[in-house]
Design an enzyme around this catalytic site. Sequence first.
Site, PDB file in Angstrom:
ATOM      1  N   HIS A 197       0.832  -1.196   0.000  1.00  7.00           N
ATOM      2  CA  HIS A 197       0.000   0.000   0.000  1.00  7.00           C
ATOM      3  C   HIS A 197       0.875   1.257   0.000  1.00  7.00           C
ATOM      4  CE1 HIS A 197      -4.027   1.507   0.408  1.00  7.00           C
ATOM      5  NE2 HIS A 197      -3.425   2.558   0.908  1.00  7.00           N
ATOM      6  N   GLU A 442      -8.905 -10.840 -10.172  1.00  9.85           N
ATOM      7  CA  GLU A 442      -7.607 -10.716  -9.500  1.00  9.85           C
ATOM      8  C   GLU A 442      -7.188 -12.006  -8.810  1.00  9.85           C
ATOM      9  OE1 GLU A 442      -7.789  -7.429  -6.764  1.00  9.85           O
ATOM     10  OE2 GLU A 442      -9.766  -7.936  -6.053  1.00  9.85           O
ATOM     11  N   ASP A 466      -3.089  -8.135  -7.240  1.00  9.10           N
ATOM     12  CA  ASP A 466      -3.438  -9.408  -6.595  1.00  9.10           C
ATOM     13  C   ASP A 466      -3.316 -10.580  -7.549  1.00  9.10           C
ATOM     14  OD1 ASP A 466      -4.031  -9.008  -3.843  1.00  9.10           O
ATOM     15  OD2 ASP A 466      -5.675  -7.725  -4.485  1.00  9.10           O
ATOM     16  N   CYS A 513      -7.076  -2.259 -13.679  1.00  5.57           N
ATOM     17  CA  CYS A 513      -6.883  -1.201 -12.683  1.00  5.57           C
ATOM     18  C   CYS A 513      -5.735  -1.502 -11.728  1.00  5.57           C
ATOM     19  CB  CYS A 513      -8.172  -0.940 -11.914  1.00  5.57           C
ATOM     20  SG  CYS A 513      -8.724  -2.380 -10.977  1.00  5.57           S
TER      21      CYS A 513
END
Length: 584
Positions: A197, A442, A466, A513
């Site tokens: 993140h 994902e 992912d 994305c």
Amino acid sequence: MSIACTGIGVSGRRRIAVGRAHLLLRGQVEVIPMEVPKAELDNETDRFRRALATAQQQLRQIRDQIPANTPSGIAAFIDTHLLMLEDTAIADATVELIRELGVCAEWALQVRRDELARVFDEMEDPYLRTRKDDIDHVVKQIQKVLLDQHHDSAGDETLSLEGQVILAQDLTPADTILMRHQGIAGFVTEFGSPMSHTAILARSLGIPAVVGVRHATQYLRHGETLVVDGEHGVVLADVGPAALAHFERRIRQQEAITAELSKLVDRPSESVDRQKVALLANIELAEDIAATRDSGAEGVGLYRTEFLYMNRQQVPDEEEHLRAYREVAQGLPGVPITIRTLDLGADKQLDGGCPDSNPPACNPALGLRAIRLCLKEPKLFRPQLRAILRLSATAPLRIMLPMLSHVREVGEVLTLIEETKAELRAEGIPFHEQIPVGGMIEVPAAALAAAAFARQLDFLSIGTNDLIQYTLAIDRIDDEVNYLFDPLHPAVLRLIQMTIEAADDQGVPVSMCGEMAGDPRFTRLLLGMGLREFSMQPGSLLEVKRIIRASDLRKLQRQVTALMRKIDSEDVGLLVDQLNHEAA
Ligand code: PEP
Ligand code: MG
């Protein structure tokens, strides 16, 4: 003497930063037991009380500086810590221990922390057990003041972060919210991997960062000038004037490139052979609206809503969801906004408010994450669905479901959405009856069964962060294995291609994305694979647009078809480089 530390480079729009290091100590504070002579004990207890007062003052300042649009739970989280600082269980008990054991305040506090932690460990309620983290947070805050280390000051009025390089063990979501728009020049962390993140945040802020720099907070010092090279993953300290001039020249070159790219904002995202490619933005907070607008994005392809739930005691209610989404919709009027439903779990942990849904998991990335958590906990999910539906009456919203692995999950969510619509109808609340519902691909299982998902959904979006993690069996936040994180692995490319083809066959739009969509190295490859919709951090959008405008998609498609046939035997990276260097 210059020092060079290496890690993993992360860079968005800008690649190099030069700034003064600002040390943020969020991790373990090293405390050693030191005896204090009897005659000094009064001074030591005074020192402790002063540190306590300073820690309280720091927390109050942070609380007062929380941006108005930050979820209210974050303030509540800080309030809890303030109350703990005032509690006799910490304050008075530590003073007693200083006297009783004849030790320094830092050590007495550590002893008290361990006593309290044991009490929490023995609690049966898993939620209360996790509250031990609050004790740690508060204890560390005081210890840092005591150790006269530079205290956390993300919200400290007296220290502006403007132009500084944040140096930290790791950054929490709360740090990132507070630092987001304070004009930091870059950051360096000891932990993290390219898809963590923290790294995603660096890209979305458009600032250079180097993550996974082992022992950075020990080798690099607060206040010294650092050069952060996010392109090559190097941090330099104590560099001489000639080297500094070199990096400053590179920064100016970057600025010139950014200025050149900004001319493309209003130009169509269209290839040489006049094919349209949609470019959308990934956002996390309403604060990203401005960057989205500046990038000329056609809408939002991924609105990560996890921030609404993090670092708080209570889950957000329907009105809070509605306020957050409305702010984004009003900031970006008339363009599609794809709200991804709650994707908590794994690296995005909930810090409170949901006792039953957040038990410790052995393998959180494979556990009760994202849509699985939502289906298990409708009380978490329903307020979000109601808010999205309510706003859909006036804004072009789309719902996107994360981490689908089984088509049955889609059926369950669609039923839940229908029930929610029926509720709203009964209450006379308007909503968009045909609100598009899409899903993220994902998980390899979803990519392999993409046709089945495409039949049930209005659109698909490939989440490569992912997808790569699950395909290659590597934890995306574990820096020990991030060398295996490879977007060009043939298995990953095949899964992407299968998803695009399945969606095309079913006549369903497909987008990407994950971070791969915003990485210019992969733009031509993805175009050649047939991708016509990209969603990315706004800072990368114009560079990707530049490449699209210089590419002939028919030609690329032929080249990539040939490349995909060869990927078993040849180095894919070299083939992709070749693709990038050929003229359009
Ligand atoms: C992804 O997995 O690619 C994605 C876009 O979602 P996130 O990074 O939020 O998990
Ligand atoms: Mg994901």
